[in-house]
Design a protein around this motif. Structure first.
Motif, PDB file in Angstrom:
ATOM      1  N   ALA A 145      10.237  24.094  -3.274  1.00 12.12           N
ATOM      2  CA  ALA A 145       9.283  23.044  -3.504  1.00 12.12           C
ATOM      3  C   ALA A 145       9.712  21.798  -2.425  1.00 12.12           C
ATOM      4  CB  ALA A 145       9.738  22.497  -4.970  1.00 12.12           C
ATOM      5  N   ARG A 146       8.356  21.260  -2.346  1.00 14.10           N
ATOM      6  CA  ARG A 146       8.608  20.203  -1.428  1.00 14.10           C
ATOM      7  C   ARG A 146       8.422  18.814  -2.264  1.00 14.10           C
ATOM      8  NH1 ARG A 146       4.359  18.587   0.810  1.00 14.10           N
ATOM      9  NH2 ARG A 146       3.142  20.060  -0.377  1.00 14.10           N
ATOM     10  N   VAL A 147       9.292  17.963  -1.875  1.00 18.91           N
ATOM     11  CA  VAL A 147       9.311  16.382  -2.646  1.00 18.91           C
ATOM     12  C   VAL A 147       9.163  15.289  -1.606  1.00 18.91           C
ATOM     13  CG1 VAL A 147      10.699  15.071  -4.075  1.00 18.91           C
ATOM     14  CG2 VAL A 147      11.183  17.475  -4.117  1.00 18.91           C
ATOM     15  N   ASN A 148       8.117  14.553  -1.830  1.00 13.75           N
ATOM     16  CA  ASN A 148       7.943  13.304  -1.148  1.00 13.75           C
ATOM     17  C   ASN A 148       7.524  12.022  -2.007  1.00 13.75           C
ATOM     18  OD1 ASN A 148       7.688  14.462   1.603  1.00 13.75           O
ATOM     19  ND2 ASN A 148       6.452  15.799   0.619  1.00 13.75           N
ATOM     20  N   ALA A 149       7.520  11.007  -1.321  1.00 12.43           N
ATOM     21  CA  ALA A 149       7.023   9.756  -2.264  1.00 12.43           C
ATOM     22  C   ALA A 149       5.995   9.042  -1.613  1.00 12.43           C
ATOM     23  CB  ALA A 149       8.345   8.893  -2.399  1.00 12.43           C
ATOM     24  N   LEU A 150       5.242   8.173  -2.221  1.00 10.87           N
ATOM     25  CA  LEU A 150       4.447   7.297  -1.752  1.00 10.87           C
ATOM     26  C   LEU A 150       4.981   5.716  -2.117  1.00 10.87           C
ATOM     27  CD1 LEU A 150       0.939   8.528  -2.827  1.00 10.87           C
ATOM     28  CD2 LEU A 150       1.844   8.731  -0.598  1.00 10.87           C
ATOM     29  N   ALA A 151       4.877   4.938  -1.173  1.00 11.49           N
ATOM     30  CA  ALA A 151       5.239   3.421  -1.356  1.00 11.49           C
ATOM     31  C   ALA A 151       4.059   2.551  -1.174  1.00 11.49           C
ATOM     32  CB  ALA A 151       6.307   3.113  -0.186  1.00 11.49           C
ATOM     33  N   PRO A 152       3.131   2.517  -2.298  1.00 15.16           N
ATOM     34  CA  PRO A 152       2.062   1.637  -2.270  1.00 15.16           C
ATOM     35  C   PRO A 152       2.459   0.170  -1.982  1.00 15.16           C
ATOM     36  CG  PRO A 152       1.913   3.179  -3.975  1.00 15.16           C
ATOM     37  CD  PRO A 152       3.279   2.983  -3.506  1.00 15.16           C
ATOM     38  N   GLY A 153       1.351  -0.517  -1.256  1.00 14.53           N
ATOM     39  CA  GLY A 153       1.615  -2.138  -1.142  1.00 14.53           C
ATOM     40  C   GLY A 153       0.813  -2.529  -2.463  1.00 14.53           C
ATOM     41  N   VAL A 154       0.072  -3.841  -2.292  1.00 19.10           N
ATOM     42  CA  VAL A 154      -0.506  -4.359  -3.366  1.00 19.10           C
ATOM     43  C   VAL A 154      -1.897  -3.819  -3.568  1.00 19.10           C
ATOM     44  CG1 VAL A 154      -1.342  -6.650  -3.957  1.00 19.10           C
ATOM     45  CG2 VAL A 154       0.560  -6.545  -2.403  1.00 19.10           C
ATOM     46  N   ILE A 155      -1.861  -3.037  -4.784  1.00 16.16           N
ATOM     47  CA  ILE A 155      -3.042  -2.160  -5.044  1.00 16.16           C
ATOM     48  C   ILE A 155      -3.431  -2.935  -6.248  1.00 16.16           C
ATOM     49  CG2 ILE A 155      -3.632  -0.020  -5.553  1.00 16.16           C
ATOM     50  CD1 ILE A 155      -2.439   0.019  -3.111  1.00 16.16           C
ATOM     51  N   ASN A 156      -5.033  -2.928  -6.290  1.00 19.01           N
ATOM     52  CA  ASN A 156      -5.590  -3.711  -7.472  1.00 19.01           C
ATOM     53  C   ASN A 156      -5.665  -2.763  -8.594  1.00 19.01           C
ATOM     54  OD1 ASN A 156      -7.134  -5.387  -8.815  1.00 19.01           O
ATOM     55  ND2 ASN A 156      -8.608  -5.463  -7.244  1.00 19.01           N
ATOM     56  N   THR A 157      -4.634  -2.787  -9.516  1.00 21.24           N
ATOM     57  CA  THR A 157      -4.626  -1.985 -10.669  1.00 21.24           C
ATOM     58  C   THR A 157      -4.341  -2.823 -12.185  1.00 21.24           C
ATOM     59  OG1 THR A 157      -2.443  -1.373 -10.465  1.00 21.24           O
ATOM     60  CG2 THR A 157      -4.095   0.109  -9.664  1.00 21.24           C
ATOM     61  N   GLU A 158      -4.399  -2.371 -13.199  1.00 20.95           N
ATOM     62  CA  GLU A 158      -4.108  -3.199 -14.193  1.00 20.95           C
ATOM     63  C   GLU A 158      -2.506  -3.460 -14.461  1.00 20.95           C
ATOM     64  OE1 GLU A 158      -5.596  -1.030 -17.694  1.00 20.95           O
ATOM     65  OE2 GLU A 158      -7.428  -0.837 -16.749  1.00 20.95           O
ATOM     66  N   ILE A 159      -1.811  -2.958 -13.651  1.00 29.71           N
ATOM     67  CA  ILE A 159      -0.423  -3.338 -13.713  1.00 29.71           C
ATOM     68  C   ILE A 159       0.112  -4.523 -13.598  1.00 29.71           C
ATOM     69  CG2 ILE A 159       0.604  -2.531 -11.530  1.00 29.71           C
ATOM     70  CD1 ILE A 159       2.921  -1.413 -13.208  1.00 29.71           C
ATOM     71  N   GLN A 160      -0.840  -5.344 -12.688  1.00 27.57           N
ATOM     72  CA  GLN A 160      -0.669  -6.640 -12.177  1.00 27.57           C
ATOM     73  C   GLN A 160      -1.934  -7.560 -12.668  1.00 27.57           C
ATOM     74  OE1 GLN A 160       2.464  -7.472  -8.991  1.00 27.57           O
ATOM     75  NE2 GLN A 160       1.206  -5.545  -8.006  1.00 27.57           N
ATOM     76  N   GLN A 161      -2.661  -7.217 -13.401  1.00 27.15           N
ATOM     77  CA  GLN A 161      -3.733  -8.228 -13.747  1.00 27.15           C
ATOM     78  C   GLN A 161      -3.457  -9.575 -14.029  1.00 27.15           C
ATOM     79  OE1 GLN A 161      -6.892  -7.641 -13.339  1.00 27.15           O
ATOM     80  NE2 GLN A 161      -6.030  -5.896 -12.282  1.00 27.15           N
ATOM     81  N   ASP A 162      -2.124  -9.890 -14.650  1.00 25.77           N
ATOM     82  CA  ASP A 162      -1.949 -11.524 -14.612  1.00 25.77           C
ATOM     83  C   ASP A 162      -1.973 -12.031 -13.666  1.00 25.77           C
ATOM     84  OD1 ASP A 162       0.451  -9.895 -13.825  1.00 25.77           O
ATOM     85  OD2 ASP A 162       1.761 -11.220 -14.521  1.00 25.77           O
ATOM     86  N   VAL A 163      -1.550 -11.261 -12.445  1.00 23.43           N
ATOM     87  CA  VAL A 163      -1.581 -12.046 -10.966  1.00 23.43           C
ATOM     88  C   VAL A 163      -3.012 -12.078 -10.510  1.00 23.43           C
ATOM     89  CG1 VAL A 163      -0.837 -11.892  -8.579  1.00 23.43           C
ATOM     90  CG2 VAL A 163       0.567 -11.342 -10.649  1.00 23.43           C
ATOM     91  N   PHE A 164      -3.648 -10.760 -10.698  1.00 26.15           N
ATOM     92  CA  PHE A 164      -4.820 -10.636  -9.908  1.00 26.15           C
ATOM     93  C   PHE A 164      -6.166 -11.604 -10.771  1.00 26.15           C
ATOM     94  CE2 PHE A 164      -3.482  -6.263  -8.716  1.00 26.15           C
ATOM     95  CZ  PHE A 164      -2.785  -6.719  -7.613  1.00 26.15           C
ATOM     96  N   ALA A 165      -5.835 -12.007 -11.954  1.00 27.51           N
ATOM     97  CA  ALA A 165      -6.848 -12.859 -12.777  1.00 27.51           C
ATOM     98  C   ALA A 165      -7.313 -14.024 -11.760  1.00 27.51           C
ATOM     99  CB  ALA A 165      -5.936 -13.298 -14.135  1.00 27.51           C
ATOM    100  N   ASP A 166      -6.188 -14.384 -11.271  1.00 29.86           N
ATOM    101  CA  ASP A 166      -6.682 -15.628 -10.401  1.00 29.86           C
ATOM    102  C   ASP A 166      -7.191 -15.355  -8.797  1.00 29.86           C
ATOM    103  OD1 ASP A 166      -6.695 -18.117  -8.834  1.00 29.86           O
ATOM    104  OD2 ASP A 166      -5.037 -18.929  -9.610  1.00 29.86           O
ATOM    105  N   PRO A 167      -8.430 -15.332  -8.496  1.00 32.15           N
ATOM    106  CA  PRO A 167      -8.706 -15.039  -7.150  1.00 32.15           C
ATOM    107  C   PRO A 167      -8.108 -15.689  -6.247  1.00 32.15           C
ATOM    108  CG  PRO A 167     -10.703 -15.707  -8.604  1.00 32.15           C
ATOM    109  CD  PRO A 167      -9.410 -15.934  -9.336  1.00 32.15           C
ATOM    110  N   ALA A 168      -7.451 -16.779  -6.189  1.00 31.49           N
ATOM    111  CA  ALA A 168      -6.658 -17.465  -5.303  1.00 31.49           C
ATOM    112  C   ALA A 168      -5.478 -16.473  -4.795  1.00 31.49           C
ATOM    113  CB  ALA A 168      -6.235 -18.904  -5.698  1.00 31.49           C
ATOM    114  N   ASN A 169      -4.755 -15.966  -5.961  1.00 36.70           N
ATOM    115  CA  ASN A 169      -3.785 -15.246  -5.861  1.00 36.70           C
ATOM    116  C   ASN A 169      -4.251 -13.817  -4.829  1.00 36.70           C
ATOM    117  OD1 ASN A 169      -1.971 -16.753  -7.001  1.00 36.70           O
ATOM    118  ND2 ASN A 169      -2.250 -15.469  -9.263  1.00 36.70           N
TER     119      ASN A 169
END
Length: 255
Positions: free
Chosen positions: A186-210
């Motif tokens: 089996a192969r095993v790899n990983a992804l390292a996302p940067g800033v992705i617009n998902t619900e996990i950080q909606q407290d931050v994304f709620a402000d357009p300035a952020n």
């Protein structure tokens, strides 16, 4: 594990293969689930959000098997894997996506309960689910795993996200070690996302300035999308990445 290039990259690669996606009912996990189903896979979708799981079943019918699973509990993981195997016959591919940012706390203020919660959901779960995946049957000789790390593993993330960043660094190391353990089956790899617009950080994304401030330090000058991370995840899971294992791939817009 060898296969022809044409077989590895054919559009039918995932047809009737079985994949498991943890945290698969929303965000990046849901985007991967949708893409895999669209490519012909049957997908086990584990999440703790029953409402979102119901939406996933409505969208994909019997192509998915959903389950409310707390991946931080080994007994729950093993029981859910047993049920998935009984229903789909085996598991060929795994996306370890479940994770939380946790309550923002500095190292000075971190309490034991919150630290254990983040470690359990983000790190222990990868051990538990990967172990269950390895023990599950599969008729395929080219199984694959993709783990979700983060560029926070090298940047440290936002102040107050020290527990999250630490777990994502550990996931990167876990990926390299597991790749050695499982090769060549089996192969095993990983992804390292940067800033992705998902619900996990909606407290931050709620402000357009952020959003504007975060985008300004990204070379591509915008936030990423769940669909873009899903494209990378599915590529790494597929035979198109047949000679790639033990690596962490940034999906960060150049950051």
């Amino acid at each position: 594990m060898q296969q022809s290039h044409s077989a590895a990259t054919s559009v039918g690669y995932f047809q009737d293969r079985v994949a498991l996606v943890t945290g698969g009912a929303s965000g990046i996990g849901r985007a991967v689930t949708d893409k895999l189903v669209g490519l012909g896979a049957r997908v086990g979708v584990w999440d703790i959000n029953a409402e979102r799981l119901a939406e996933c079943r409505t969208a994909h019918g019997d192509r998915v098997m959903t389950a409310v699973v707390n991946v931080a509990e080994r007994k729950a993981v093993d029981a859910a894997m047993e049920a998935l195997v009984a229903n789909f016959g085996g598991v060929d591919h795994l996306l370890n996506n479940a994770g939380i940012i946790g309550t923002r706390m500095t190292a000075e203020d971190m309490n034991e309960l919150e630290l254990d919660r983040v470690l359990s959901v983000n790190l222990k779960s990868a051990f538990y689910v990967s172990s269950a995946f390895i023990r599950a049957p599969s008729a395929r000789e080219d199984r694959s795993v993709v783990n979700l790390s983060s560029i926070a593993a090298r940047t440290g993330g936002m102040v107050g996200n020290i527990a999250y960043a630490t777990t994502k660094g550990a996931i990167a190391s876990f990926t390299v070690a597991l790749a050695k353990e499982l090769a060549p089956k089996a192969r095993v790899n990983a992804l390292a996302p940067g800033v992705i617009n998902t619900e996990i950080q909606q407290d931050v994304f709620a402000d357009p300035a952020n959003i504007e401030a975060m985008a300004s330090v990204i070379p591509l000058k915008r936030l990423g999308t769940a669909a873009e991370v899903a494209d990378a995840a599915v590529w790494l899971l597929s035979g198109a990445a047949s000679y790639i294992t033990g690596v962490v791939v940034d999906v960060s817009g150049g950051r």
